[in-house]
Design a protein around this motif. Structure first.
Motif, PDB file in Angstrom:
ATOM      1  N   LEU A   1       0.829  -1.199   0.000  1.00  0.00           N
ATOM      2  CA  LEU A   1       0.000   0.000   0.000  1.00  0.00           C
ATOM      3  C   LEU A   1       0.871   1.259   0.000  1.00  0.00           C
ATOM      4  CD1 LEU A   1      -2.755   1.380   0.176  1.00  0.00           C
ATOM      5  CD2 LEU A   1      -2.670   1.083   2.662  1.00  0.00           C
ATOM      6  N   ALA A   2       1.935   1.247   0.794  1.00  0.00           N
ATOM      7  CA  ALA A   2       2.836   2.402   0.845  1.00  0.00           C
ATOM      8  C   ALA A   2       3.477   2.640  -0.519  1.00  0.00           C
ATOM      9  CB  ALA A   2       3.912   2.179   1.901  1.00  0.00           C
ATOM     10  N   LEU A   3       3.850   1.568  -1.197  1.00  0.00           N
ATOM     11  CA  LEU A   3       4.450   1.700  -2.526  1.00  0.00           C
ATOM     12  C   LEU A   3       3.442   2.238  -3.532  1.00  0.00           C
ATOM     13  CD1 LEU A   3       6.795   1.331  -4.465  1.00  0.00           C
ATOM     14  CD2 LEU A   3       6.149  -1.077  -4.717  1.00  0.00           C
ATOM     15  N   GLN A   4       2.214   1.760  -3.468  1.00  0.00           N
ATOM     16  CA  GLN A   4       1.190   2.247  -4.393  1.00  0.00           C
ATOM     17  C   GLN A   4       0.907   3.733  -4.175  1.00  0.00           C
ATOM     18  OE1 GLN A   4      -1.611  -0.945  -3.367  1.00  0.00           O
ATOM     19  NE2 GLN A   4      -1.702  -1.491  -5.544  1.00  0.00           N
ATOM     20  N   LYS A   5       0.903   4.161  -2.925  1.00  0.00           N
ATOM     21  CA  LYS A   5       0.708   5.590  -2.650  1.00  0.00           C
ATOM     22  C   LYS A   5       1.852   6.412  -3.234  1.00  0.00           C
ATOM     23  CE  LYS A   5      -2.049   5.127   1.588  1.00  0.00           C
ATOM     24  NZ  LYS A   5      -2.091   5.360   3.045  1.00  0.00           N
TER      25      LYS A   5
ATOM     26  N   ALA B   1      -2.025   7.351 -12.753  1.00  0.00           N
ATOM     27  CA  ALA B   1      -2.266   7.531 -11.323  1.00  0.00           C
ATOM     28  C   ALA B   1      -3.648   7.006 -10.946  1.00  0.00           C
ATOM     29  CB  ALA B   1      -2.143   9.004 -10.946  1.00  0.00           C
ATOM     30  N   ILE B   2      -4.629   7.257 -11.795  1.00  0.00           N
ATOM     31  CA  ILE B   2      -5.987   6.768 -11.542  1.00  0.00           C
ATOM     32  C   ILE B   2      -6.019   5.248 -11.544  1.00  0.00           C
ATOM     33  CG2 ILE B   2      -8.272   6.545 -12.618  1.00  0.00           C
ATOM     34  CD1 ILE B   2      -8.022   9.534 -13.381  1.00  0.00           C
ATOM     35  N   ASP B   3      -5.355   4.629 -12.510  1.00  0.00           N
ATOM     36  CA  ASP B   3      -5.326   3.162 -12.574  1.00  0.00           C
ATOM     37  C   ASP B   3      -4.693   2.567 -11.320  1.00  0.00           C
ATOM     38  OD1 ASP B   3      -6.548   3.115 -15.046  1.00  0.00           O
ATOM     39  OD2 ASP B   3      -4.677   2.942 -16.183  1.00  0.00           O
ATOM     40  N   ILE B   4      -3.613   3.170 -10.858  1.00  0.00           N
ATOM     41  CA  ILE B   4      -2.930   2.680  -9.658  1.00  0.00           C
ATOM     42  C   ILE B   4      -3.835   2.833  -8.442  1.00  0.00           C
ATOM     43  CG2 ILE B   4      -0.959   3.032  -8.123  1.00  0.00           C
ATOM     44  CD1 ILE B   4       0.516   4.162 -10.663  1.00  0.00           C
ATOM     45  N   ALA B   5      -4.462   3.994  -8.313  1.00  0.00           N
ATOM     46  CA  ALA B   5      -5.327   4.252  -7.162  1.00  0.00           C
ATOM     47  C   ALA B   5      -6.540   3.324  -7.159  1.00  0.00           C
ATOM     48  CB  ALA B   5      -5.769   5.719  -7.158  1.00  0.00           C
ATOM     49  N   ARG B   6      -7.116   3.105  -8.329  1.00  0.00           N
ATOM     50  CA  ARG B   6      -8.256   2.188  -8.431  1.00  0.00           C
ATOM     51  C   ARG B   6      -7.875   0.779  -7.980  1.00  0.00           C
ATOM     52  NH1 ARG B   6     -10.636   3.657 -14.439  1.00  0.00           N
ATOM     53  NH2 ARG B   6     -12.333   5.047 -13.811  1.00  0.00           N
TER      54      ARG B   6
ATOM     55  N   ASP C   1      -7.018   7.578   2.525  1.00  0.00           N
ATOM     56  CA  ASP C   1      -6.006   8.236   1.695  1.00  0.00           C
ATOM     57  C   ASP C   1      -6.206   7.918   0.217  1.00  0.00           C
ATOM     58  OD1 ASP C   1      -4.823   9.370   3.905  1.00  0.00           O
ATOM     59  OD2 ASP C   1      -3.299   7.813   4.111  1.00  0.00           O
ATOM     60  N   LEU C   2      -6.498   6.656  -0.078  1.00  0.00           N
ATOM     61  CA  LEU C   2      -6.713   6.257  -1.470  1.00  0.00           C
ATOM     62  C   LEU C   2      -7.973   6.915  -2.025  1.00  0.00           C
ATOM     63  CD1 LEU C   2      -5.847   2.448  -1.267  1.00  0.00           C
ATOM     64  CD2 LEU C   2      -4.470   4.264  -2.320  1.00  0.00           C
ATOM     65  N   TYR C   3      -9.012   6.960  -1.207  1.00  0.00           N
ATOM     66  CA  TYR C   3     -10.243   7.611  -1.634  1.00  0.00           C
ATOM     67  C   TYR C   3      -9.983   9.080  -1.957  1.00  0.00           C
ATOM     68  CZ  TYR C   3     -14.587  10.190  -1.339  1.00  0.00           C
ATOM     69  OH  TYR C   3     -15.605  11.063  -1.610  1.00  0.00           O
ATOM     70  N   THR C   4      -9.264   9.758  -1.072  1.00  0.00           N
ATOM     71  CA  THR C   4      -8.964  11.181  -1.268  1.00  0.00           C
ATOM     72  C   THR C   4      -8.143  11.394  -2.535  1.00  0.00           C
ATOM     73  OG1 THR C   4      -9.018  11.575   1.129  1.00  0.00           O
ATOM     74  CG2 THR C   4      -7.895  13.212  -0.238  1.00  0.00           C
ATOM     75  N   ALA C   5      -7.168  10.513  -2.768  1.00  0.00           N
ATOM     76  CA  ALA C   5      -6.337  10.630  -3.970  1.00  0.00           C
ATOM     77  C   ALA C   5      -7.170  10.454  -5.231  1.00  0.00           C
ATOM     78  CB  ALA C   5      -5.216   9.596  -3.930  1.00  0.00           C
ATOM     79  N   LEU C   6      -8.038   9.439  -5.219  1.00  0.00           N
ATOM     80  CA  LEU C   6      -8.855   9.174  -6.398  1.00  0.00           C
ATOM     81  C   LEU C   6      -9.886  10.273  -6.599  1.00  0.00           C
ATOM     82  CD1 LEU C   6      -8.944   7.102  -8.596  1.00  0.00           C
ATOM     83  CD2 LEU C   6     -10.414   5.667  -7.178  1.00  0.00           C
ATOM     84  N   GLU C   7     -10.426  10.797  -5.524  1.00  0.00           N
ATOM     85  CA  GLU C   7     -11.359  11.921  -5.615  1.00  0.00           C
ATOM     86  C   GLU C   7     -10.666  13.126  -6.256  1.00  0.00           C
ATOM     87  OE1 GLU C   7     -14.434  14.074  -2.534  1.00  0.00           O
ATOM     88  OE2 GLU C   7     -12.345  13.870  -1.909  1.00  0.00           O
ATOM     89  N   ARG C   8      -9.452  13.404  -5.826  1.00  0.00           N
ATOM     90  CA  ARG C   8      -8.682  14.522  -6.381  1.00  0.00           C
ATOM     91  C   ARG C   8      -8.389  14.308  -7.865  1.00  0.00           C
ATOM     92  NH1 ARG C   8      -4.747  13.882  -3.299  1.00  0.00           N
ATOM     93  NH2 ARG C   8      -3.332  12.760  -4.692  1.00  0.00           N
ATOM     94  N   LEU C   9      -8.024  13.089  -8.212  1.00  0.00           N
ATOM     95  CA  LEU C   9      -7.676  12.778  -9.606  1.00  0.00           C
ATOM     96  C   LEU C   9      -8.895  12.886 -10.520  1.00  0.00           C
ATOM     97  CD1 LEU C   9      -5.297   9.811  -8.842  1.00  0.00           C
ATOM     98  CD2 LEU C   9      -4.666  11.825 -10.196  1.00  0.00           C
TER      99      LEU C   9
END
Length: 202
Positions: A84-88, A103-108, A119-127
């Protein structure tokens, strides 16, 4: 035993040589080739990835760094927290080089394995917001509703109501506004929004 020793000795020598040509001679391409050779010999050895990651980071070669992270993710046996840390980190690097779709593919992918991760939700929401991917953003928020409660759920329901209205999905918007209204019947803004949409859909 001799073969094992020879292989271990070769790896050790390659690491010393790679370090020398990189740090002492400044031969970046040669150092990169040596680290790549080390990965070919054992693509599960984390320390080799880390050395090449440092090289790419110092050179500002973030495209190669992202590609290396992806190879590391596929080849090594990381525990769930390390993965998870690496994916972030991959999401951050992809955004830094404006590769938003990657970035979207990785977050999904990461969110599929950890659906409740904020954190993942926030990243994907931002993207999604940065790419004007409003339908995807709506789907994300709808999925997220099952992982929140209380005031946070109410805020997200209100966001969904406004987003569905923006997308001209009025029936869905009405449902979300009614849900908010049932929790906040004295909120004038909620009442007016609900009344306005009900009038439009009747």
């Amino acid at each position: 035993l001799d073969a094992t020793y020879d292989e271990a000795g070769r790896v050790a020598l390659l690491k010393v040589r790679a370090h020398n040509v990189w740090r002492n001679l400044g031969q970046i391409d040669e150092a990169r080739a040596l680290y790549e050779e080390l990965i070919t010999l054992d693509d599960t050895e984390l320390s080799t990835y880390e050395l090449l990651e440092s090289l790419f980071s110092e050179q500002g070669d973030f495209k190669s760094l992202l590609d290396l992270y992806e190879r590391k993710l596929d080849a090594t046996h990381l525990d769930s927290d390390s993965r998870l840390a690496l994916q972030k980190q991959m999401i951050s690097v992809a955004e830094s080089i404006d590769d938003h779709h990657r970035a979207i593919d990785i977050a999904r992918d990461a969110l599929e394995h950890d659906e409740g991760n904020r954190d993942l939700y926030t990243a994907l929401e931002r993207l999604y917001t940065s790419q004007n991917a409003w339908d995807d953003l709506r789907d994300l928020k709808e999925a997220r509703l099952g992982h929140v409660n209380g005031a946070e759920k109410l805020v997200m329901t209100r966001e969904l109501a406004m987003l569905c209205e923006q997308l001209d999905q009025l029936d869905e918007a009405v449902d979300y506004w009614l849900s908010v209204f049932s929790e906040e019947p004295s909120d004038t803004e909620v009442f007016e929004a609900t009344h306005r949409l009900l009038t439009q859909t009747m």
